[in-house]
Design a protein around this motif. Sequence first.
Motif, PDB file in Angstrom:
ATOM      1  N   TYR A   1       0.840  -1.189   0.000  1.00  0.00           N
ATOM      2  CA  TYR A   1       0.000   0.000   0.000  1.00  0.00           C
ATOM      3  C   TYR A   1       0.878   1.244   0.000  1.00  0.00           C
ATOM      4  CZ  TYR A   1      -4.296  -2.595   0.935  1.00  0.00           C
ATOM      5  OH  TYR A   1      -5.369  -3.431   0.837  1.00  0.00           O
ATOM      6  N   GLU A   2       0.463   2.248  -0.776  1.00  0.00           N
ATOM      7  CA  GLU A   2       1.177   3.520  -0.781  1.00  0.00           C
ATOM      8  C   GLU A   2       0.203   4.652  -1.090  1.00  0.00           C
ATOM      9  OE1 GLU A   2       2.935   3.880  -5.289  1.00  0.00           O
ATOM     10  OE2 GLU A   2       4.120   2.744  -3.832  1.00  0.00           O
ATOM     11  N   THR A   3       0.510   5.834  -0.573  1.00  0.00           N
ATOM     12  CA  THR A   3      -0.322   6.999  -0.805  1.00  0.00           C
ATOM     13  C   THR A   3      -0.036   7.550  -2.194  1.00  0.00           C
ATOM     14  OG1 THR A   3      -0.214   7.514   1.551  1.00  0.00           O
ATOM     15  CG2 THR A   3      -0.992   9.262   0.092  1.00  0.00           C
ATOM     16  N   VAL A   4      -1.088   7.791  -2.969  1.00  0.00           N
ATOM     17  CA  VAL A   4      -0.916   8.267  -4.339  1.00  0.00           C
ATOM     18  C   VAL A   4      -1.358   9.714  -4.524  1.00  0.00           C
ATOM     19  CG1 VAL A   4      -1.102   5.955  -5.317  1.00  0.00           C
ATOM     20  CG2 VAL A   4      -3.165   7.342  -5.045  1.00  0.00           C
ATOM     21  N   ALA A   5      -2.074  10.285  -3.553  1.00  0.00           N
ATOM     22  CA  ALA A   5      -2.509  11.677  -3.698  1.00  0.00           C
ATOM     23  C   ALA A   5      -3.010  12.221  -2.365  1.00  0.00           C
ATOM     24  CB  ALA A   5      -3.596  11.808  -4.746  1.00  0.00           C
ATOM     25  N   TYR A   6      -2.921  13.549  -2.225  1.00  0.00           N
ATOM     26  CA  TYR A   6      -3.538  14.279  -1.124  1.00  0.00           C
ATOM     27  C   TYR A   6      -4.467  15.343  -1.718  1.00  0.00           C
ATOM     28  CZ  TYR A   6       0.029  12.279   1.933  1.00  0.00           C
ATOM     29  OH  TYR A   6       0.839  11.404   2.625  1.00  0.00           O
TER      30      TYR A   6
END
Length: 238
Positions: A136-141
């Motif tokens: 899992y990884e963050t792709v946008a804020y």
Amino acid sequence: MLAALLCGASLALAGAPAQAQSDGTSTFKAVPKRAAAAAQAAAQRDFAQFVTHQMQVRGTSGTPVDFPLDINDMQDLKDARVGYGFPVYTIDPNELLAGRASMKQMAKATGQWRFVILLNQRPIGMATVELNNGNYETVAYGAAVLAKDVDASMGYYGDAERSNVRFVRVYQARSDLLEVVGREDGRTRYAPLHSARESLLMQQRAVKDGKAGDALMDEAELLQPLRSAVKQNLDASK
């Protein structure tokens, strides 16, 4: 990666995740705890890195320009934290147009998660987390308006664990909905969020006499506007 996070902050509704996972359930309790924990750990890890990077690049004071989170000063980031999260569900446009099942049955998990970013218990945006190559990884804020809308709606309609609500994004209708299973009557109804109210030309319903259920819509009220929006947008993309 950090540059991509900023560039992707607006998160256009038309861009659905590549794969949807079959899951016809209507509560968060059906989400595997391991997946939920892994997604949240990634959101927390990535947000800590994001804050550190932004402090180094932008400094520690001043009002950010075009910043993806709703803050007044860069110092606010030091007090911001990753709050609760929820999986994103969607409905296949062809199934919606065919109408062979209920919206509750048609909604499938996308594999994407959204986590509310909080500053002193105030929602200031969201982190979007996806599973890439097994991690899992963050792709946008971004999505500050949606964060406030979701937080308020879950406060109205959700139980203590938010296990009776489900976030549904109909990409081809550019509409976000909160699916709500009534805590007293067990009925499944929907709260159109900001994007749905705009896309489907709906007014926000008021909560009357403290009864949140009065502001919800039955599936029958939503289907025709959703189908019209889906058909119009699909035709326009041809």
